[in-house]
Design a protein around this motif. Structure first.
Motif, PDB file in Angstrom:
ATOM      1  N   ARG A  23      64.709 -66.656   5.360  1.00 32.60           N
ATOM      2  CA  ARG A  23      63.515 -67.513   5.336  1.00 32.60           C
ATOM      3  C   ARG A  23      63.110 -67.790   6.784  1.00 32.60           C
ATOM      4  NH1 ARG A  23      61.698 -71.066   1.085  1.00 32.60           N
ATOM      5  NH2 ARG A  23      60.077 -72.483   1.838  1.00 32.60           N
ATOM      6  N   LEU A  24      61.872 -67.484   7.091  1.00 30.35           N
ATOM      7  CA  LEU A  24      61.364 -67.616   8.454  1.00 30.35           C
ATOM      8  C   LEU A  24      60.040 -68.364   8.401  1.00 30.35           C
ATOM      9  CD1 LEU A  24      62.111 -66.420  11.355  1.00 30.35           C
ATOM     10  CD2 LEU A  24      60.341 -64.728  10.892  1.00 30.35           C
ATOM     11  N   ARG A  25      59.860 -69.306   9.312  1.00 32.58           N
ATOM     12  CA  ARG A  25      58.556 -69.972   9.403  1.00 32.58           C
ATOM     13  C   ARG A  25      57.784 -69.351  10.559  1.00 32.58           C
ATOM     14  NH1 ARG A  25      58.306 -76.244   8.601  1.00 32.58           N
ATOM     15  NH2 ARG A  25      58.732 -75.402   6.520  1.00 32.58           N
ATOM     16  N   LEU A  26      56.612 -68.825  10.245  1.00 37.49           N
ATOM     17  CA  LEU A  26      55.715 -68.269  11.244  1.00 37.49           C
ATOM     18  C   LEU A  26      54.659 -69.305  11.590  1.00 37.49           C
ATOM     19  CD1 LEU A  26      55.104 -64.804   9.521  1.00 37.49           C
ATOM     20  CD2 LEU A  26      56.765 -65.305  11.326  1.00 37.49           C
ATOM     21  N   TYR A  27      54.335 -69.424  12.854  1.00 35.93           N
ATOM     22  CA  TYR A  27      53.261 -70.313  13.296  1.00 35.93           C
ATOM     23  C   TYR A  27      52.100 -69.428  13.750  1.00 35.93           C
ATOM     24  CZ  TYR A  27      56.865 -73.917  13.209  1.00 35.93           C
ATOM     25  OH  TYR A  27      57.863 -74.776  12.812  1.00 35.93           O
ATOM     26  N   GLY A  36      43.328 -74.402  13.642  1.00 36.89           N
ATOM     27  CA  GLY A  36      44.529 -74.702  14.401  1.00 36.89           C
ATOM     28  C   GLY A  36      45.694 -73.854  13.911  1.00 36.89           C
ATOM     29  N   VAL A  37      46.901 -74.317  14.150  1.00 37.71           N
ATOM     30  CA  VAL A  37      48.100 -73.551  13.809  1.00 37.71           C
ATOM     31  C   VAL A  37      48.551 -73.871  12.389  1.00 37.71           C
ATOM     32  CG1 VAL A  37      50.538 -73.167  14.366  1.00 37.71           C
ATOM     33  CG2 VAL A  37      48.852 -73.390  16.207  1.00 37.71           C
ATOM     34  N   THR A  38      48.821 -72.826  11.612  1.00 35.40           N
ATOM     35  CA  THR A  38      49.354 -72.955  10.258  1.00 35.40           C
ATOM     36  C   THR A  38      50.796 -72.457  10.241  1.00 35.40           C
ATOM     37  OG1 THR A  38      47.184 -72.620   9.233  1.00 35.40           O
ATOM     38  CG2 THR A  38      49.116 -72.221   7.854  1.00 35.40           C
ATOM     39  N   GLY A  39      51.685 -73.230   9.652  1.00 35.00           N
ATOM     40  CA  GLY A  39      53.056 -72.773   9.432  1.00 35.00           C
ATOM     41  C   GLY A  39      53.117 -72.033   8.106  1.00 35.00           C
ATOM     42  N   ILE A  40      53.706 -70.841   8.102  1.00 31.85           N
ATOM     43  CA  ILE A  40      53.776 -70.034   6.887  1.00 31.85           C
ATOM     44  C   ILE A  40      55.222 -69.600   6.690  1.00 31.85           C
ATOM     45  CG2 ILE A  40      52.927 -67.980   5.700  1.00 31.85           C
ATOM     46  CD1 ILE A  40      50.521 -68.034   7.602  1.00 31.85           C
ATOM     47  N   ASP A  41      55.848 -70.058   5.613  1.00 30.34           N
ATOM     48  CA  ASP A  41      57.219 -69.676   5.304  1.00 30.34           C
ATOM     49  C   ASP A  41      57.228 -68.344   4.569  1.00 30.34           C
ATOM     50  OD1 ASP A  41      58.141 -71.933   6.511  1.00 30.34           O
ATOM     51  OD2 ASP A  41      58.654 -73.003   4.667  1.00 30.34           O
ATOM     52  N   VAL A  42      58.016 -67.385   5.068  1.00 28.69           N
ATOM     53  CA  VAL A  42      58.084 -66.046   4.483  1.00 28.69           C
ATOM     54  C   VAL A  42      59.542 -65.624   4.368  1.00 28.69           C
ATOM     55  CG1 VAL A  42      55.863 -65.419   5.509  1.00 28.69           C
ATOM     56  CG2 VAL A  42      57.965 -64.847   6.720  1.00 28.69           C
ATOM     57  N   ARG A  43      59.752 -64.596   3.575  1.00 31.53           N
ATOM     58  CA  ARG A  43      61.058 -63.935   3.512  1.00 31.53           C
ATOM     59  C   ARG A  43      60.927 -62.597   4.234  1.00 31.53           C
ATOM     60  NH1 ARG A  43      64.380 -66.819   0.669  1.00 31.53           N
ATOM     61  NH2 ARG A  43      63.652 -68.130  -1.058  1.00 31.53           N
ATOM     62  N   LEU A  88      49.003 -62.722   5.157  1.00 33.16           N
ATOM     63  CA  LEU A  88      48.956 -63.823   6.117  1.00 33.16           C
ATOM     64  C   LEU A  88      47.545 -64.361   6.388  1.00 33.16           C
ATOM     65  CD1 LEU A  88      51.677 -62.822   8.735  1.00 33.16           C
ATOM     66  CD2 LEU A  88      51.812 -64.519   6.911  1.00 33.16           C
ATOM     67  N   PRO A  89      46.527 -63.502   6.579  1.00 36.94           N
ATOM     68  CA  PRO A  89      45.206 -64.061   6.886  1.00 36.94           C
ATOM     69  C   PRO A  89      44.666 -64.992   5.813  1.00 36.94           C
ATOM     70  CG  PRO A  89      45.264 -61.719   7.397  1.00 36.94           C
ATOM     71  CD  PRO A  89      46.531 -62.029   6.648  1.00 36.94           C
ATOM     72  N   THR A  90      45.049 -64.778   4.567  1.00 36.06           N
ATOM     73  CA  THR A  90      44.534 -65.616   3.485  1.00 36.06           C
ATOM     74  C   THR A  90      45.162 -67.008   3.504  1.00 36.06           C
ATOM     75  OG1 THR A  90      46.240 -64.935   1.879  1.00 36.06           O
ATOM     76  CG2 THR A  90      44.276 -63.541   2.070  1.00 36.06           C
ATOM     77  N   LEU A  91      46.239 -67.178   4.276  1.00 34.76           N
ATOM     78  CA  LEU A  91      46.947 -68.451   4.283  1.00 34.76           C
ATOM     79  C   LEU A  91      46.643 -69.299   5.509  1.00 34.76           C
ATOM     80  CD1 LEU A  91      50.394 -67.139   3.028  1.00 34.76           C
ATOM     81  CD2 LEU A  91      48.658 -68.336   1.702  1.00 34.76           C
ATOM     82  N   GLN A  99      49.351 -77.715  11.857  1.00 31.21           N
ATOM     83  CA  GLN A  99      48.420 -78.630  11.190  1.00 31.21           C
ATOM     84  C   GLN A  99      48.454 -78.476   9.674  1.00 31.21           C
ATOM     85  OE1 GLN A  99      47.338 -76.937  14.247  1.00 31.21           O
ATOM     86  NE2 GLN A  99      48.192 -78.857  14.992  1.00 31.21           N
ATOM     87  N   ALA A 100      48.957 -77.338   9.187  1.00 31.79           N
ATOM     88  CA  ALA A 100      49.040 -77.083   7.747  1.00 31.79           C
ATOM     89  C   ALA A 100      50.251 -76.199   7.490  1.00 31.79           C
ATOM     90  CB  ALA A 100      47.771 -76.417   7.252  1.00 31.79           C
ATOM     91  N   LEU A 101      50.688 -76.166   6.250  1.00 31.19           N
ATOM     92  CA  LEU A 101      51.884 -75.405   5.897  1.00 31.19           C
ATOM     93  C   LEU A 101      51.653 -74.655   4.599  1.00 31.19           C
ATOM     94  CD1 LEU A 101      54.852 -74.932   6.801  1.00 31.19           C
ATOM     95  CD2 LEU A 101      55.495 -76.836   5.331  1.00 31.19           C
ATOM     96  N   ALA A 102      52.029 -73.384   4.572  1.00 33.48           N
ATOM     97  CA  ALA A 102      51.911 -72.565   3.364  1.00 33.48           C
ATOM     98  C   ALA A 102      53.256 -71.903   3.087  1.00 33.48           C
ATOM     99  CB  ALA A 102      50.824 -71.512   3.548  1.00 33.48           C
ATOM    100  N   ASP A 103      53.521 -71.640   1.811  1.00 31.69           N
ATOM    101  CA  ASP A 103      54.792 -71.059   1.407  1.00 31.69           C
ATOM    102  C   ASP A 103      54.546 -69.702   0.743  1.00 31.69           C
ATOM    103  OD1 ASP A 103      57.306 -70.432   0.490  1.00 31.69           O
ATOM    104  OD2 ASP A 103      57.738 -72.419  -0.296  1.00 31.69           O
ATOM    105  N   LEU A 104      55.049 -68.637   1.355  1.00 34.84           N
ATOM    106  CA  LEU A 104      54.873 -67.292   0.819  1.00 34.84           C
ATOM    107  C   LEU A 104      56.200 -66.727   0.303  1.00 34.84           C
ATOM    108  CD1 LEU A 104      52.472 -65.340   0.520  1.00 34.84           C
ATOM    109  CD2 LEU A 104      53.129 -64.300   2.694  1.00 34.84           C
ATOM    110  N   THR A 105      57.184 -67.613   0.080  1.00 34.50           N
ATOM    111  CA  THR A 105      58.490 -67.130  -0.349  1.00 34.50           C
ATOM    112  C   THR A 105      58.581 -67.029  -1.863  1.00 34.50           C
ATOM    113  OG1 THR A 105      59.413 -69.382  -0.407  1.00 34.50           O
ATOM    114  CG2 THR A 105      59.597 -68.134   1.662  1.00 34.50           C
TER     115      THR A 105
END
Length: 206
Positions: free
Chosen positions: A149-153, A164-171, A183-186, A200-206
């Motif tokens: 599990r990795l969080r991308l900013y 701004g910056v979105t945090g996106i959790d991915v596997r 990623l662009p859709t999130l 500023q926001a967080l999305a979960d793609l896991t």
């Protein structure tokens, strides 16, 4: 046969991927000490390895392998540098004072969790295809959150990015192309940042 331009770009991708291993071990005490292109249409590359202090030809070894997906080349090189391998006299020669091994490639070593992460990060930071007007995601940072599990900013490449910056959790073990496409859709997802002060926001793609 691969075109000259495509072969040259793949060669450049392999070189970029191997750069970190000049200063960090590829495996054990083996470091990358050179990447040598072969003239088209050979479609091969020579990868030079040695110990950290190795700088002179007699302390270096070159492995010749097919030009292919850069991460597969990395896995093949890691496998060649792990354990004991026996070569026949026909496989070994001398190149610029170094030992050159031209044996059949073994199956690539599995990338492991860090290998998957490296592939994803390189995919987000490497050169982007030319053409198209849509801005792509830009990697601003990352953080391990678990074994897979990795969080991308990320933000947009466009200077007018309103999100701004979105945090996106991915596997990282998920298919690479699917992750990068999604990623662009999130970016700009309206979820709460979850207490993470780095986005500023967080999305979960896991």
């Amino acid at each position: 046969m691969t075109s000259r331009a495509a072969a040259a770009e793949r060669q450049a991708q392999i070189t970029r991927l191997l750069l970190p291993y000049v200063d960090a071990p590829l495996t054990g005490d083996v470091f990358v000490r050179g990447v040598l292109p072969l003239p088209h249409p050979a479609e091969k590359v020579r990868l030079v390895v040695g110990e950290r202090e190795a700088r002179t030809p007699e302390r270096l070894r070159a492995h010749e392998t097919r030009v292919r997906d850069p991460y597969e080349v990395l896995g093949v090189l890691r496998e060649l540098c792990t354990g004991t391998h026996l070569y026949s006299g026909d496989d070994v020669s001398t190149l610029m004072g170094m030992m050159l091994v031209q044996s059949e490639d073994p199956p690539p070593a599995p990338p492991g969790p860090d290998g998957y992460t490296l592939a994803l990060l390189h995919g987000l930071t490497g050169p982007r295809p030319r053409g198209g007007n849509a801005p792509g995601p830009r990697l601003q940072g990352f953080l391990y959150r678990d074994v897979d599990r990795l969080r991308l900013y990320c933000d947009y490449l466009a200077p007018s990015d309103p999100y701004g910056v979105t945090g996106i959790d991915v596997r990282p073990s998920q298919p690479l192309d699917e992750l990068i496409t999604a990623l662009p859709t999130l970016i700009g997802h309206q979820a709460d940042s979850g207490g993470d002060p780095h986005c500023q926001a967080l999305a979960d793609l896991t």
